[in-house]
Design an enzyme around this catalytic site. Structure first.
Site, PDB file in Angstrom:
ATOM      1  CB  CYS A  76      -7.212   1.986   6.852  1.00 55.83           C
ATOM      2  SG  CYS A  76      -7.225   3.624   7.601  1.00 55.83           S
ATOM      3  CB  CYS A  81      -7.537   6.105   5.475  1.00 61.65           C
ATOM      4  SG  CYS A  81      -8.829   4.863   5.297  1.00 61.65           S
ATOM      5  CE  LYS A  84      -7.802   9.350   1.793  1.00 58.64           C
ATOM      6  NZ  LYS A  84      -8.906   8.519   1.352  1.00 58.64           N
ATOM      7  CE  LYS A  85      -6.831  14.942   5.712  1.00 55.50           C
ATOM      8  NZ  LYS A  85      -7.209  14.757   7.119  1.00 55.50           N
ATOM      9  N   GLY A 149      -4.690 -17.695   6.695  1.00 57.57           N
ATOM     10  CA  GLY A 149      -5.676 -18.562   7.325  1.00 57.57           C
ATOM     11  C   GLY A 149      -6.715 -19.107   6.363  1.00 57.57           C
ATOM     12  N   GLY A 215     -11.124   4.999 -14.013  1.00 59.42           N
ATOM     13  CA  GLY A 215     -12.166   4.839 -13.005  1.00 59.42           C
ATOM     14  C   GLY A 215     -12.539   6.186 -12.429  1.00 59.42           C
ATOM     15  CB  ALA A 216     -15.204   8.168 -12.150  1.00 57.05           C
ATOM     16  CE1 TYR A 218     -12.543   5.728  -0.842  1.00 57.17           C
ATOM     17  CE2 TYR A 218     -14.564   4.742  -1.652  1.00 57.17           C
ATOM     18  CZ  TYR A 218     -13.437   4.677  -0.858  1.00 57.17           C
ATOM     19  OH  TYR A 218     -13.210   3.566  -0.089  1.00 57.17           O
ATOM     20  CB  VAL A 219     -10.022   4.687  -4.844  1.00 55.63           C
ATOM     21  CG1 VAL A 219      -8.545   4.336  -5.031  1.00 55.63           C
ATOM     22  CG2 VAL A 219     -10.552   4.055  -3.567  1.00 55.63           C
ATOM     23  CG  LEU A 221     -13.009  11.150  -8.683  1.00 54.59           C
ATOM     24  CD1 LEU A 221     -14.294  11.928  -8.421  1.00 54.59           C
ATOM     25  CD2 LEU A 221     -12.501  11.443 -10.090  1.00 54.59           C
ATOM     26  CD  GLU A 222     -10.222   9.844  -1.427  1.00 48.77           C
ATOM     27  OE1 GLU A 222     -10.950  10.272  -0.516  1.00 48.77           O
ATOM     28  OE2 GLU A 222      -9.693   8.711  -1.389  1.00 48.77           O
ATOM     29  N   GLY A 307     -12.711  -0.576  -9.014  1.00 50.55           N
ATOM     30  CA  GLY A 307     -13.438  -1.377  -8.038  1.00 50.55           C
ATOM     31  C   GLY A 307     -12.523  -2.278  -7.236  1.00 50.55           C
ATOM     32  CG  ASP A 349     -13.627  -2.967   3.083  1.00 51.91           C
ATOM     33  OD1 ASP A 349     -14.285  -2.300   3.912  1.00 51.91           O
ATOM     34  OD2 ASP A 349     -12.643  -2.507   2.474  1.00 51.91           O
ATOM     35  CG  HIS A 487     -18.398  35.494  11.771  1.00 56.70           C
ATOM     36  ND1 HIS A 487     -18.848  35.238  10.495  1.00 56.70           N
ATOM     37  CD2 HIS A 487     -17.863  36.749  11.759  1.00 56.70           C
ATOM     38  CE1 HIS A 487     -18.596  36.288   9.733  1.00 56.70           C
ATOM     39  NE2 HIS A 487     -17.993  37.212  10.479  1.00 56.70           N
ATOM     40  CD  GLU A 492     -20.102  32.187   9.812  1.00 58.03           C
ATOM     41  OE1 GLU A 492     -20.952  32.737  10.541  1.00 58.03           O
ATOM     42  OE2 GLU A 492     -19.009  32.716   9.507  1.00 58.03           O
TER      43      GLU A 492
END
Length: 512
Positions: A76, A81, A84-85, A149, A215-216, A218-219, A221-222, A307, A349, A487, A492
């Site tokens: 991450c 994460c 990537k973000k 380890g 590949g398709a 989320y990794v 596509l992001e 994967g 994971d 609003h 909303e």
């Protein structure tokens, strides 16, 4: 040399004698040893130390096939994460610059993006997090050991340093939180030799240039989304479907938006070989599985996102009897994260059937620390876990997909409320909003308990975080309708959705 060998064997006998002596005395070096310094492992270790446990963390990062390496913090922080973000944000800013002109900003000259500036800034921030994690461990009295380890028995770990120095540790309890790493396809010549993965993309000094993402997930596509967003020629190669495991109507809208955004897709295609040309470019050959036709093109980079594999092979699990899934290689765990061996636990994971998400690993790790310290019996709740896919148009969801709801409850026993809406921010800039969509899946009868909630639009993660609390509390559709919206916001629209799919009426929102 003979004397040296005798000395080495004598040292190993001495270490084994000390381990044997500690076992006879019923004492261990630590109350808890965590193997893996990712988000979950760090959370578990720090929580245990706060509860008075003597704790050590072993963390060792094997360089990627391309030689990429990083510091403490796991996927991450280093290659997931966080970077990537940040790169997603860079892409959003590129779109904002285009929108800005419609809002009156006078932008002269050509606006271009510099990869090296972005990469350096992201990498520097990640390094600051690496340092921060080490400081936190020190402050909380957790021993950090940069060792690889391996289990010797159910209470003993052998740690190996980069230089080959061996350290033996014993612990009352052992936690495995080693996470996973990206996979390369084994049946595509040149894939590993010439390709990269998400372990590499964020640490590249030079721009990846024209990129093929295979590949398709989320990794995939992001990564394709932010590469397109910063102006790079990007193609996604999809073998079957996009975002497997997610709601497929939503997945289709995600990829529709990406195509209109500039990302190219090669559907129903599988790569067959990758070759480096004399020019330095990579020639990729693939086959369309529907037509059987062979195609090829050249790219500067090929990113494999096909994967991930759990990091369990080097742990010595077979030696101590820890059972793993033959299909996935993940550790088979109980509801309390326990493995088949008493006092050895696994989560994150590498846990079979567990979501591969940072927040679930962190929460599971903290709860496990409390149980091992005898402070609580609370188990991790893996139901209704919210998540967001940070594609150019973000997709957030919590609960069941429409397909899963139909499978569990039957199509006639669910009601799906939906709406296409236009974010106010898109109006002046005249951005396409035809994929901005909301779906609320409920039980059809009774109090219409909400089973799943899906949102495709700007800031999806920020929108869904609050609504996920509602699902944890058993929210119903009437309760959603009694909630007043803020609003003018996109969020909303969720508390106004009133058209059912069953009705066949146009779900497009008009007016305020």
């Amino acid at each position: 040399m003979a004397a040296l060998c005798r000395g080495s064997h004598r040292w190993k006998r001495i270490k084994c004698f000390h381990v044997f002596k500690r076992k006879l005395a019923g004492k261990h070096d630590y109350d808890l040893v965590v193997i893996g310094g990712g988000s979950g492992g760090l959370a578990c270790s720090k929580e245990a130390a706060q509860l008075g446990q003597k704790v050590a963390v072993l963390d060792y990062v094997e360089p990627s096939a391309k030689g990429t390496k990083w510091g403490l913090g796991g996927t991450c922080v280093n290659v997931g994460c966080i970077p990537k973000k940040l790169m997603h944000q860079a892409a959003l800013l590129g779109t904002a610059v285009k929108d800005a002109q419609k809002y009156g900003w006078q932008i002269t000259g050509t606006v271009s993006h510099d990869w090296s500036t972005l990469a350096e800034a992201v990498q520097n921030y990640v390094k600051s997090l690496n340092w921060g994690h080490r400081v936190q461990l020190q402050d909380k009295k957790v021993a950090y050991l940069n060792l690889k380890g391996t289990l010797v028995d159910k209470h003993t770990i052998r740690g190996l340093s980069k230089a080959g120095k061996e350290t033996i540790l014993t612990a009352k309890n052992i936690v495995l939180a080693t996470g996973g790493r990206p996979k390369y396809p084994s049946n595509v010549p040149g894939a590993a030799e010439h390709g990269i993965t998400s372990d590499d993309i964020f640490w590249m000094k030079k721009s990846p240039g024209k990129t093929l993402v295979v590949g398709a997930s989320y990794v995939a596509l992001e990564c394709a989304g932010f590469l397109t967003g910063i102006g790079l020629d990007t193609t996604v190669m999809v073998r079957s479907i996009a975002l497997r495991g997610f709601d497929q109507q939503m997945a289709g809208l995600v990829t529709d938006y990406m195509e209109s955004y500039g990302t190219r897709f090669e559907w129903k295609s599988v790569p067959t070989r990758v070759e480096r040309l004399s020019s330095g470019a990579l020639k990729v050959t693939w086959t369309n599985t529907q037509t059987g036709c062979e195609h090829s093109d050249t790219f500067d980079s090929v990113l494999w996102a096909v994967g991930r594999a759990p990091e369990t092979k080097a742990l010595g699990l077979d030696k101590v009897g820890v059972q793993i899934s033959k299909e996935t290689g993940k550790v088979i765990v109980g509801a309390d994260e326990s493995s088949s061996v008493p006092n050895i636990y696994a989560f994150g994971d590498i846990g079979e059937g567990r979501p591969e998400l940072t927040p679930t690993a962190i929460k599971a790790g903290r709860l496990l620390a409390h149980r091992l310290a005898g402070r609580s019996s609370e188990l991790m709740n893996y139901d209704n876990v919210a998540t967001t896919v940070f594609t150019p148009l973000e997709y957030g969801c919590v609960g069941l997909s429409e397909e899963e709801a139909e499978k569990r409850r039957g199509k006639d026993d669910i009601e799906v409320y939906h709406a296409f809406y236009k974010p106010l921010e898109f109006t002046v800039s005249q951005r396409d909003s035809s994929q901005c969509y909301i779906k609320v899946i409920c039980e059809r009868d009774g109090n219409q308990k909400i089973l799943g909630l899906h949102f495709l639009g700007p800031n999806a993660g920020e929108v869904l975080q609050g609504f996920s609390l509602g699902l944890q509390c058993g929210a119903t559709y009437p309760q959603l309708m009694r909630t007043l919206g803020i609003h003018p916001t996109s969020a909303e629209e969720l508390v106004k959705v009133n058209i059912t799919k069953r009705s066949g009426l146009d779900p497009t929102v008009t007016g305020c």
